[in-house]
Design a protein around this motif. Structure first.
Motif, PDB file in Angstrom:
ATOM      1  N   THR A 135       0.850  -1.187   0.000  1.00  0.00           N
ATOM      2  CA  THR A 135       0.000   0.000   0.000  1.00  0.00           C
ATOM      3  C   THR A 135       0.887   1.238   0.000  1.00  0.00           C
ATOM      4  O   THR A 135       2.014   1.202   0.489  1.00  0.00           O
ATOM      5  N   HIS A 139       1.521   6.298   4.108  1.00  0.00           N
ATOM      6  CA  HIS A 139       0.448   7.055   4.756  1.00  0.00           C
ATOM      7  C   HIS A 139       1.070   7.926   5.849  1.00  0.00           C
ATOM      8  O   HIS A 139       2.143   7.613   6.367  1.00  0.00           O
ATOM      9  N   ARG A 140       0.385   8.986   6.220  1.00  0.00           N
ATOM     10  CA  ARG A 140       0.890   9.877   7.279  1.00  0.00           C
ATOM     11  C   ARG A 140       1.125   9.135   8.590  1.00  0.00           C
ATOM     12  O   ARG A 140       1.939   9.539   9.400  1.00  0.00           O
ATOM     13  N   LEU A 141       0.421   8.023   8.798  1.00  0.00           N
ATOM     14  CA  LEU A 141       0.589   7.229  10.015  1.00  0.00           C
ATOM     15  C   LEU A 141       1.987   6.649  10.117  1.00  0.00           C
ATOM     16  O   LEU A 141       2.491   6.419  11.214  1.00  0.00           O
ATOM     17  N   ASP A 142       2.654   6.423   8.982  1.00  0.00           N
ATOM     18  CA  ASP A 142       3.977   5.791   8.986  1.00  0.00           C
ATOM     19  C   ASP A 142       4.979   6.522   9.884  1.00  0.00           C
ATOM     20  O   ASP A 142       5.849   5.899  10.473  1.00  0.00           O
ATOM     21  N   GLU A 162      -3.464  -2.438   8.899  1.00  0.00           N
ATOM     22  CA  GLU A 162      -4.469  -2.015   7.936  1.00  0.00           C
ATOM     23  C   GLU A 162      -5.575  -3.049   7.908  1.00  0.00           C
ATOM     24  O   GLU A 162      -5.382  -4.197   8.298  1.00  0.00           O
ATOM     25  N   ARG A 222      -7.074   0.093   4.255  1.00  0.00           N
ATOM     26  CA  ARG A 222      -7.072   1.399   4.916  1.00  0.00           C
ATOM     27  C   ARG A 222      -6.280   1.281   6.209  1.00  0.00           C
ATOM     28  O   ARG A 222      -6.367   0.273   6.907  1.00  0.00           O
ATOM     29  N   PRO A 223      -5.476   2.293   6.520  1.00  0.00           N
ATOM     30  CA  PRO A 223      -4.628   2.230   7.716  1.00  0.00           C
ATOM     31  C   PRO A 223      -5.444   2.363   9.001  1.00  0.00           C
ATOM     32  O   PRO A 223      -6.461   3.058   9.040  1.00  0.00           O
ATOM     33  N   ASP A 253      -9.208   4.992  12.849  1.00  0.00           N
ATOM     34  CA  ASP A 253      -9.047   4.968  11.401  1.00  0.00           C
ATOM     35  C   ASP A 253      -9.907   6.077  10.803  1.00  0.00           C
ATOM     36  O   ASP A 253     -10.617   6.771  11.519  1.00  0.00           O
ATOM     37  N   ASP A 259      -7.080  10.676  11.085  1.00  0.00           N
ATOM     38  CA  ASP A 259      -6.546  11.932  10.548  1.00  0.00           C
ATOM     39  C   ASP A 259      -6.458  13.002  11.634  1.00  0.00           C
ATOM     40  O   ASP A 259      -5.455  13.711  11.740  1.00  0.00           O
TER      41      ASP A 259
END
Length: 153
Positions: A10, A13-16, A40, A58-59, A80, A85
């Motif tokens: 995937t 993502h900002r979560l990384d 995810e 989706r994360p 999530d 966000d």
């Protein structure tokens, strides 16, 4: 069609930035800690029995909190979508939401210190959790409503 979803790579993502990282919380009764794990989920969008269709990945963040003035002193929550966000925006601003209303200052720790906090505070091995959450040979991915591995300590 597949009984289980495929777990293709995937996009980032900002979560990384916060995945598998610990933070030190400020508070009124001493220091607490937060640990953010990342995984995810995919939702089944069609099919039955042996043929199923799966939606995009989706994360999801699994957020562990331990602090002397938090009741109970150890909490786990998941975020999530829009909630994730909002959490990431808070984390980038130097705060963490604990419970429903309590916003605490946070100082994010480096990898080595995060691994120590995960072990000493949460009784968890970050390398093992990374493997489980990545769906490597010893782990599996979440499907809606499931947890990856037994993360209770």
């Amino acid at each position: 069609m597949s009984w289980r979803p495929t777990w293709d790579a995937t996009p980032p993502h900002r979560l990384d930035r916060y995945a598998f990282r610990a933070g030190e919380l400020g508070g009124t009764q001493g220091v607490g800690h937060v640990l953010v794990l990342a995984t995810e989920v995919r939702t089944q969008v069609g099919g039955h029995l042996w043929w199923r269709r799966w939606g995009p990945a989706r994360p999801v963040a699994e957020i562990w909190v331990a602090a002397p003035d938090v009741d109970p002193s150890y909490q786990v929550s998941w975020a999530d979508g829009d909630i994730l966000d909002a959490d990431i925006d808070r984390w980038a601003g130097g705060t963490v939401l604990v419970g429903h209303q309590d916003v605490r200052p946070v100082r994010w720790l480096d990898d080595a210190t995060s691994a120590r906090v995960a072990r000493d505070v949460f009784g968890a091995d970050l390398n093992e959790l990374r493997r489980e959450h990545a769906g490597s040979a010893g782990g599996r991915r979440l499907q809606d409503g499931e947890r990856v591995g037994d993360l209770e300590t």
